[in-house]
Design an enzyme around this catalytic site. Structure first.
Site, mmCIF file in Angstrom:
data_model
loop_
_atom_site.group_PDB
_atom_site.id
_atom_site.type_symbol
_atom_site.label_atom_id
_atom_site.label_comp_id
_atom_site.label_asym_id
_atom_site.label_seq_id
_atom_site.Cartn_x
_atom_site.Cartn_y
_atom_site.Cartn_z
ATOM 1 N N ASP A 1 4.576 -3.144 2.451
ATOM 2 C CA ASP A 1 4.421 -4.297 3.343
ATOM 3 C C ASP A 1 5.666 -5.188 3.305
ATOM 4 O O ASP A 1 6.083 -5.726 4.316
ATOM 5 C CB ASP A 1 3.186 -5.108 2.948
ATOM 6 C CG ASP A 1 1.902 -4.348 3.298
ATOM 7 O OD1 ASP A 1 1.995 -3.416 4.135
ATOM 8 O OD2 ASP A 1 0.848 -4.667 2.726
ATOM 9 N N CYS A 2 6.251 -5.326 2.122
ATOM 10 C CA CYS A 2 7.433 -6.197 2.029
ATOM 11 C C CYS A 2 8.743 -5.447 2.314
ATOM 12 O O CYS A 2 9.747 -6.059 2.649
ATOM 13 C CB CYS A 2 7.475 -6.885 0.671
ATOM 14 S SG CYS A 2 6.999 -5.833 -0.703
#
Ligand code: SF4
Ligand code: SF4
Lengths: 133, 406
Positions: free
Chosen positions: B139-140
């Site tokens: 996600d990051c």
């Protein structure tokens, strides 16, 4: 027939046989020895300029005697930028063309003494020795 | 009582432009001429150096972040794999890493034309280098792959970090077998056809401060043409005193240094990608250490000439690969540097892998840096373990896995 330049490499076993004499006598060739490094009981090297009608027959004779015959169309140059004067080539070169100069400990390359065996080309860790065609 | 100096006094003289610096070679001659006592009076600092393939070398990088961001899972520089098991865009490239697809020793001896050491040389030569990486997507860090070109100046940090450099002393390698050997000590011809050695002898840093009286953690050094530091004793640091022949100065021989420094200051003259036929790739590293002449004892050891410094002759046909600690005798660096030695009654031509000429040049550069006030000496923040620490090599034994999480 223009002269052909060839590099000969002799195994230790035949280094003391009179094969050059045979080239002159049996094949009627004119021989000009450009470089030679022959020691009894050791591998030898020779660079010849050969002229005559039966050059190919003469070279075949040499091959039958166990001599490695190679045309001399290449030369070795040293890339001065890459050479670090480590010396790793000096004990590998069979003719002393690469040698330590003392006391400077710089490695010198004597192109005249080089027989283009190319051992240094692969052994040099810096890939400083190059073949030029 | 002879002379006594402190690091602070010497640095004050450097700043005042009054320091007396000589190279290790110059100190050898000075002591031969005037003796240790007088030389120690006159000289403040002696410079030492070495330039040699040092396999335990490498560099840490931080490449900066792309849009969108990626966390490297695998990373390559000019197709040479680096280690990505660090934070997102950090990596470590080892000097001996080989380019993907290299034939290795499938048709021996392999040529090993390009690897980690060459990438490091290309970077310091300011040549563009291809960076390729893959990620698994988070996600990051959503990006899954990246391919771009970098130069040393484009990236955040690059520092050389070499876990083992500057071996105090090293074996003289020979081959008693019947076939040519292709080793990290070069091409060794059969039946004692040649002998290869690998330190700069009387110029070599740890042979000149053999009990580590002045070299320790924090010591500022010449590294790859820039400034670096000793950060620890190196891996395989075994500074015990071997059983030396008569005529040899009694000093340890197995000391090593872990060093680091800013790659951006370094130059391809002093960091060189190296290919050992049939063995692999490496990095030749230039290292220079300035030794403060604190007293006569430091001066005595720093001035030992090649004829008192000895290397063991080791057979790479059997003894080395089978880890047998025997040797074929000892030989002085004076004999090694003369071009031939005698082993078992046979005359054997010698050659080196480390460049004496380049080592000499490092001594000279470091001397000039100090004379010009550009290089101050550092007192170690902690010493390196010496022979009294009694460190002995551990061995890697072959056994089954029990317990643990392997
Ligand atoms: S091995 Fe290569 S780098 Fe070393 S001295 Fe010979 S040519 Fe120069
Ligand atoms: S090619 Fe290299 S090793 Fe062979 S003779 Fe010439 S310099 Fe010596």
């Amino acid at each position: 027939m223009p002269p052909s330049k060839v590099v000969l490499r002799f195994p230790a076993a035949i280094a003391d046989k009179p094969i050059i004499y045979r080239l002159v006598k049996d094949y009627d060739l004119m021989i000009n020895i450009l470089k030679a490094n022959i020691n009894p009981h050791k591998e030898g090297m020779m660079v010849l300029e050969v002229t005559g009608e039966k050059v190919e027959d003469g070279l075949d004779y040499l091959r039958r005697q166990g001599v490695a015959v190679q045309p001399l169309t290449e030369e070795i140059i040293r890339n001065e930028e890459r050479c670090t004067h480590c010396g790793a080539c000096t004990a590998i070169c069979p003719t002393g063309a690469l040698y330590f100069e003392r006391p400077s400990m710089l490695v010198r390359f004597d192109g005249e003494a080089c027989v283009v065996c190319q051992l240094c080309v692969r052994a040099c860790p810096m890939k400083a020795m190059e073949v030029r065609f | 009582m002879g002379v006594h100096r402190t690091f602070a006094e010497i640095n004050a003289k450097i700043k005042a432009g009054k320091v007396v610096v000589v190279t290790a070679e110059e100190l050898v001659s000075l002591v031969e001429e005037k003796g240790v006592k007088q030389a120690a009076q006159e000289v403040d600092v002696v410079t030492t150096g070495t330039f040699s393939p040092m396999c335990s070398s490498g560099a840490f990088f931080n490449f900066g972040h792309s849009v969108p961001r990626i966390k490297f899972f695998r990373v390559w520089l000019n197709d040479v794999p680096a280690y990505a098991g660090l934070a997102a865009v950090d990596a470590f490239l080892g000097a001996t890493a080989v380019r993907e697809g290299d034939p290795l020793n499938t048709d021996p001896p392999g040529e090993f034309r390009y690897g980690g050491g060459h990438v490091i040389e290309d970077l310091v030569a300011r040549r563009p280098v291809k960076l390729k990486a893959v990620g698994y997507g988070t996600d990051c860090y959503p990006r899954r792959e990246i391919e771009t070109v970098i130069t040393l100046d484009d990236i955040n940090e690059a520092f050389l970090f070499n876990p083992r450099n500057a071996y105090q002393n090293y074996a003289c390698a020979v081959n008693t077998g019947d076939r040519t050997l292709y080793t990290y000590m070069g091409v060794l011809k059969p039946r004692l056809g040649n002998a290869h050695y690998a330190t700069s002898g009387q110029l070599s840093p740890l042979l000149k401060d053999p009990f580590f009286r002045t070299i320790g953690i924090g010591t500022r050094i010449f590294l790859g043409g820039g400034i670096g530091y000793v950060v620890n004793h190196g891996t395989q640091h075994f500074p015990s005193i071997p059983d030396l022949p008569p005529g040899a100065v009694r000093i340890p021989s197995g000391g090593t240094l872990a060093v680091m420094g800013d790659l951006k200051q370094m130059s391809p003259r002093w960091l060189r990608g190296t290919s050992m036929l049939g063995y692999g790739v490496s990095l030749s590293v230039g290292i220079g250490v300035a030794i403060p002449i604190l007293d006569e004892e430091v001066c005595y050891y720093a001035s030992r000439p090649d004829r008192e410094l000895y290397a063991p002759i080791v057979d790479y046909a059997e003894a080395y690969p089978q880890r047998r600690s025997e040797n074929l005798g000892w030989v002085s660096y004076a004999e090694l540097r003369s071009g031939k030695i005698t082993i078992n009654g046979k005359e054997v031509p010698t050659a080196s892998l480390s460049s004496y000429a380049r080592a000499r040049e490092i001594c000279q550069i470091l001397k000039e840096w100090i004379q010009e006030g550009k290089f101050l000496l550092t007192e170690p923040v902690a010493p390196l373990p010496g022979p009294e620490a009694g460190i002995v090599p551990k061995t890697l034994d072959i056994r089954g896995v029990k317990g643990g999480r392997g």
